[in-house]
Structures are given as structure tokens and as C-alpha cells.
Scaffold this active site. Sequence first.
Site, PDB file in Angstrom:
ATOM      1  N   LYS A  65       0.841  -1.193   0.000  1.00 20.88           N
ATOM      2  CA  LYS A  65       0.000   0.000   0.000  1.00 20.88           C
ATOM      3  C   LYS A  65       0.880   1.248   0.000  1.00 20.88           C
ATOM      4  O   LYS A  65       1.815   1.359   0.797  1.00 20.88           O
ATOM      5  CB  LYS A  65      -0.909   0.006   1.229  1.00 20.88           C
ATOM      6  CG  LYS A  65      -2.036  -1.007   1.164  1.00 20.88           C
ATOM      7  CD  LYS A  65      -3.069  -0.613   0.124  1.00 20.88           C
ATOM      8  CE  LYS A  65      -4.252  -1.574   0.131  1.00 20.88           C
ATOM      9  NZ  LYS A  65      -5.306  -1.180  -0.826  1.00 20.88           N
ATOM     10  N   LYS A 121     -12.993  -8.056  -7.801  1.00 25.79           N
ATOM     11  CA  LYS A 121     -13.362  -8.490  -6.463  1.00 25.79           C
ATOM     12  C   LYS A 121     -14.800  -8.981  -6.500  1.00 25.79           C
ATOM     13  O   LYS A 121     -15.673  -8.314  -7.068  1.00 25.79           O
ATOM     14  CB  LYS A 121     -13.199  -7.341  -5.474  1.00 25.79           C
ATOM     15  CG  LYS A 121     -11.780  -6.798  -5.435  1.00 25.79           C
ATOM     16  CD  LYS A 121     -11.616  -5.645  -4.462  1.00 25.79           C
ATOM     17  CE  LYS A 121     -10.176  -5.157  -4.441  1.00 25.79           C
ATOM     18  NZ  LYS A 121      -9.949  -4.052  -3.492  1.00 25.79           N
TER      19      LYS A 121
END
Length: 349
Positions: A96, A219
Site C-alpha cells: 500500500k 473483487k
Amino acid sequence: MCAVSLPMVARFRGITVREALLLRGPAGWAEFSPFAEYAVPEASTWLAAAIEAATGPFPPPRRPAVAVNATLPAVPAERVAEVLARYDGAHCVKIKIADTGAAGGADDAGGAGLEEDLARIAAVRAAAPGMRVRLDANGRYGPAQARTALARFARLPGFAEACDYIEQPVMDVRELADLRAWAQAERLGLRIAADESIRKAEDPLTVARLGAADHIIVKAQPLGGVHRALSIVEQAGLPATVSSALETSVGLAAGAALAASLPPVAAGLGTSALFERDVAQPPLRAVGGELPVGRVEPDAKLLAELDAGPVRTAWWVRRLEACWEHLRGRVERGEFADHSGPGTSRAVR
């Protein structure tokens, strides 16, 4: 149904506790867990995924297990080795970035945030020099900010060769297309992936039409279920990575079913490692870098211990009811229909 609250080992997406509503239907357990800030229209698509999982079968898997990447939150460089140690056998890590504002200004990527990201990347490569790397900015850069950051990343020795892609550096899909064209013109050797431009878009295929990405992230929950996600991948015609929406082990099982139905690419489904405790015993966690494919049955004792309490349970039930009514309206107006597989739309009716 059961609302649960899972403590996390590190802050991720700005939260330290992950809540979810688990549902049991005729086909097994399913998960409804849109993030708290998502409004009903967006969250209703997540409910469609839960209905699909609770009422019908997943596609037959191509393989019994799927490779997964490690996921590294925006932790200080000194914590990198500790977090990576929670992932058994992973050969790839998603890092991240831009989680501290990447330098504060909307068009300035030269400050402390970017330096922290560079330090985190360096710590990963020192702790696990053979690992493939993926970066995820969650669309937090502005256009000029993204160019500065990508140029800095590309100058790291050997980074371009080790990097699979940089995920959603900017949010707007047209700006994403411009950034990809610029990176190619500058010969940075970096590939661009789209995540939010797929799962948050009214038309997820705009990315492919504009040539905005080399790769897409899909997703199961945000796209309305495994079958709808498979349809989007097929229509986009781009290589895809299946990723988690920070689900419990129950929701991760749907992600594993999706990944096992696609060509083998290391999936971002190792996020159970970010929870101090999960709803299954053992949790759905990778062993030797692979996640088994199959439905998950939560442990009754853990459900009781992780119960979110009456106030939060009531909040989740109200949210489910609002999403149910919204989803029914979408189905009746013909705005939501299954692309393939068993009929979520029929179940909603």
C-alpha cells in the site's frame, strides 16, 4: 445472520476493526460487508454477491488451490519484516502506498509520504529480495503527483523488472489512460492496473475501451458476485488479478472460487493474515503460498466471541434491508441482471 467484529493487526484502509454480516442460505454461508462509508446504491451490489453465494453453487474450479500475494499495509519500514512473516510461502507482495497523503499537496509527490513509501519498498526488497512487487495507491494521487511518484519508483534499481503493476495511481479513468500513455512514452517499464475504475464504475468496461490499464483487479463482492465478475473479465479481455475486499474467511472463499475459475495469477486473497482473529478455525489462510478452494463454515464459538453486539447488529440489519429494497428495484427496472450462472436476479425477485 450474524454480525461480527474482527480486530486487525495493523491499520488498513483507515480502520483497525473490520465488521461484516454473515448470512447462511441453502447453499451455505455468505458474507455482506460493504465498508461503512459506502452508500446504499453501491452497497446493494455487494448484497447481490452475498445472495449468489448463499443460494447457488460457485463455478467448478480449474484447480484446488490458488496462489496468493502478501498484502502490506502502510506500516513503517521497521514493521515490514514482521508483517511479511504472517504470509507463509508468498512469492509476491502488494504494498500500500500514498496512504499518508503522499506528500500532502494535491499535485506534489515530493514530500514525506512518498519518502515513507520508498522506504517501505526498500524494506520489502531487503527482507524478501526475490519477491515480486505490486503497488496500490487506491487512486490517491493527482495526475502530476502520480507522474512524480512513478518516475521515482522507476529509478529504483531493478524495481521495474520486479514490479507486476501499479494499481490505480489516479482515480479518474481518463486520467488513468493519460498516465498510462505518459508512462509508455517515458519508457518507465511500469504497468498500470485498474481497481476502483472497475468496481466503482457504472460501466466497468470503460477501462478497456479507453486503454486505461494493462491489467484489471476484480473483487467478487463489489462486482455483484463470482459469475458477474467472470463476465466482466471476459468482456474486458485483459489479464486479471482477483483481490479481497478485506473479507472474513467466509467472504474470502468466494474470492478463491473466482480466482480458481480464471488463469493462474497470484491473487490478493491473503488478507485473513491481517486479522488478529477470524470466524473460522482454522482461518482461510495460505499455506505454502496457496489458498485452498472451497466453502468455509464459520466456527460457532468464534461467532459468539466476535459478535458485534446488539447496536452494531441492528445497524447491519437496517443496512441489509435498505440494500435489499434498492436491489429489488434495480432488478425490476432491468438495471441489474446476471451475466451468467445461477440467477441472483431471480433470488431477489
